[in-house]
Design an enzyme around this catalytic site. Structure first.
Site, PDB file in Angstrom:
ATOM      1  N   GLU B  22       0.845  -1.189   0.000  1.00 24.05           N
ATOM      2  CA  GLU B  22       0.000   0.000   0.000  1.00 24.05           C
ATOM      3  C   GLU B  22       0.888   1.250   0.000  1.00 24.05           C
ATOM      4  O   GLU B  22       1.854   1.327   0.754  1.00 24.05           O
ATOM      5  CB  GLU B  22      -0.925   0.022   1.228  1.00 24.05           C
ATOM      6  CG  GLU B  22      -1.929  -1.124   1.229  1.00 24.05           C
ATOM      7  CD  GLU B  22      -3.095  -0.891   2.178  1.00 24.05           C
ATOM      8  OE1 GLU B  22      -3.265   0.242   2.685  1.00 24.05           O
ATOM      9  OE2 GLU B  22      -3.843  -1.861   2.408  1.00 24.05           O
ATOM     10  N   HIS B  82      -4.484   6.555   0.222  1.00 26.04           N
ATOM     11  CA  HIS B  82      -3.746   5.296   0.258  1.00 26.04           C
ATOM     12  C   HIS B  82      -4.266   4.404  -0.838  1.00 26.04           C
ATOM     13  O   HIS B  82      -5.332   4.653  -1.415  1.00 26.04           O
ATOM     14  CB  HIS B  82      -3.819   4.626   1.636  1.00 26.04           C
ATOM     15  CG  HIS B  82      -5.148   4.043   2.017  1.00 26.04           C
ATOM     16  ND1 HIS B  82      -6.225   4.806   2.413  1.00 26.04           N
ATOM     17  CD2 HIS B  82      -5.569   2.748   2.075  1.00 26.04           C
ATOM     18  CE1 HIS B  82      -7.239   4.012   2.734  1.00 26.04           C
ATOM     19  NE2 HIS B  82      -6.877   2.762   2.526  1.00 26.04           N
ATOM     20  N   HIS B  84      -5.233   0.478  -2.401  1.00 28.59           N
ATOM     21  CA  HIS B  84      -5.737  -0.858  -2.067  1.00 28.59           C
ATOM     22  C   HIS B  84      -5.242  -1.820  -3.144  1.00 28.59           C
ATOM     23  O   HIS B  84      -5.867  -1.944  -4.191  1.00 28.59           O
ATOM     24  CB  HIS B  84      -7.272  -0.864  -2.023  1.00 28.59           C
ATOM     25  CG  HIS B  84      -7.841  -0.397  -0.724  1.00 28.59           C
ATOM     26  ND1 HIS B  84      -9.206  -0.324  -0.489  1.00 28.59           N
ATOM     27  CD2 HIS B  84      -7.239  -0.009   0.423  1.00 28.59           C
ATOM     28  CE1 HIS B  84      -9.408   0.116   0.759  1.00 28.59           C
ATOM     29  NE2 HIS B  84      -8.228   0.316   1.322  1.00 28.59           N
ATOM     30  N   ASP B  95     -10.029   0.580   7.848  1.00 25.14           N
ATOM     31  CA  ASP B  95     -10.059   2.022   7.581  1.00 25.14           C
ATOM     32  C   ASP B  95     -11.045   2.722   8.519  1.00 25.14           C
ATOM     33  O   ASP B  95     -10.771   3.822   9.019  1.00 25.14           O
ATOM     34  CB  ASP B  95     -10.460   2.296   6.127  1.00 25.14           C
ATOM     35  CG  ASP B  95      -9.363   1.921   5.141  1.00 25.14           C
ATOM     36  OD1 ASP B  95      -8.180   2.013   5.512  1.00 25.14           O
ATOM     37  OD2 ASP B  95      -9.705   1.540   4.011  1.00 25.14           O
TER      38      ASP B  95
END
Lengths: 98, 144
Positions: B22, B82, B84, B95
């Site tokens: 990530e 971010h 995935h 999250d």
């Protein structure tokens, strides 16, 4: 000689999204002798901050870090960390996820 | 959030560069009428010690450095992004558990087999119960 009843003007820096609850102010000035008292004074003045900073049982949320100047208060005396006039506190989130 | 195509591409690029881990960083910009205008991103190394293919973390020191960089540009931290890897561009349970303050934009880019696909934006509901999707509006030029 100082006593625990002394208070000092402290500047608290407010993260961007929380300014929605501080009349759009980026900083707040409170009078307090310790970090814990300063945060309590801040929340008393801006009650909508409470649920964002504290859990229901009154402890700081785990992602909320408080800095006095450049030092994390966890490395000082935590909420009992003493404050002097002119000290600056910052509310700093830890960011994480999956 | 309101931003530019270049910034969206920069988020996608970071997601691809970080794959299969990530990638993460800060969204810098301004808030006007309650809307986050993202003017720049700040790449940060994923500080998660383990399982970086499924977790990311940014430290308080990262935040303070980003705040200083933003201030020098006349900006603020308005959110985070971010990636995935091989997972949809929707907030995960993690999250939500780790979410910070309502009002920040959380951008998520899905990266499948090393290529960025969907890019979405979310904000935490005021009662912290869920993420709500934000529209992403792009402008070629943002006027001051």
């Amino acid at each position: 000689m100082s006593t625990t009843t002394d208070t000092a003007p402290i500047t608290i820096h407010i993260p961007t999204p929380l300014r929605a609850y501080t009349d759009e102010q980026a900083t707040a000035t409170v009078e307090a002798a310790t970090v814990g008292a300063a945060l309590r004074a801040l929340v008393d003045h801006y009650p909508e901050l409470d649920a964002n900073l504290y859990t229901d049982d009154g402890t700081l949320r785990s992602f909320v870090n408080i800095y006095r100047g450049d030092e994390d208060i966890r490395h000082l005396d935590g909420p009992d960390t003493a404050l002097e006039a002119g000290d600056e506190l910052s509310i700093v989130p830890s960011i994480a996820g999956g | 959030m309101i931003t530019t195509p270049d910034i969206l591409d920069a988020i996608r690029d970071h997601g691809e560069d970080s794959y299969p881990e990530e990638g993460c960083g800060f969204l810098l910009g301004t808030v006007r009428d309650g809307v986050n205008h993202v003017r720049a991103i700040r790449r940060v190394a994923n500080r998660q010690a383990t399982n970086r293919t499924r977790r990311y973390a940014l430290t308080p020191d990262d935040y303070r450095a980003a705040q200083q960089a933003a201030t020098e540009q006349g900006l603020d931290i308005v959110g985070f992004y971010h990636s995935h890897p091989d997972h949809p561009a929707r907030p995960s349970e993690t999250d939500l558990v780790e979410a910070t303050f309502p009002g920040y934009t959380y951008a998520i880019v899905a990266v499948h087999d090393g290529s960025a696909t969907d890019l979405t934006a979310w904000t935490l509901a005021p009662d912290r119960s869920r993420f709500e999707q934000e529209a992403i509006c792009t402008e070629t030029t943002i006027t001051a």
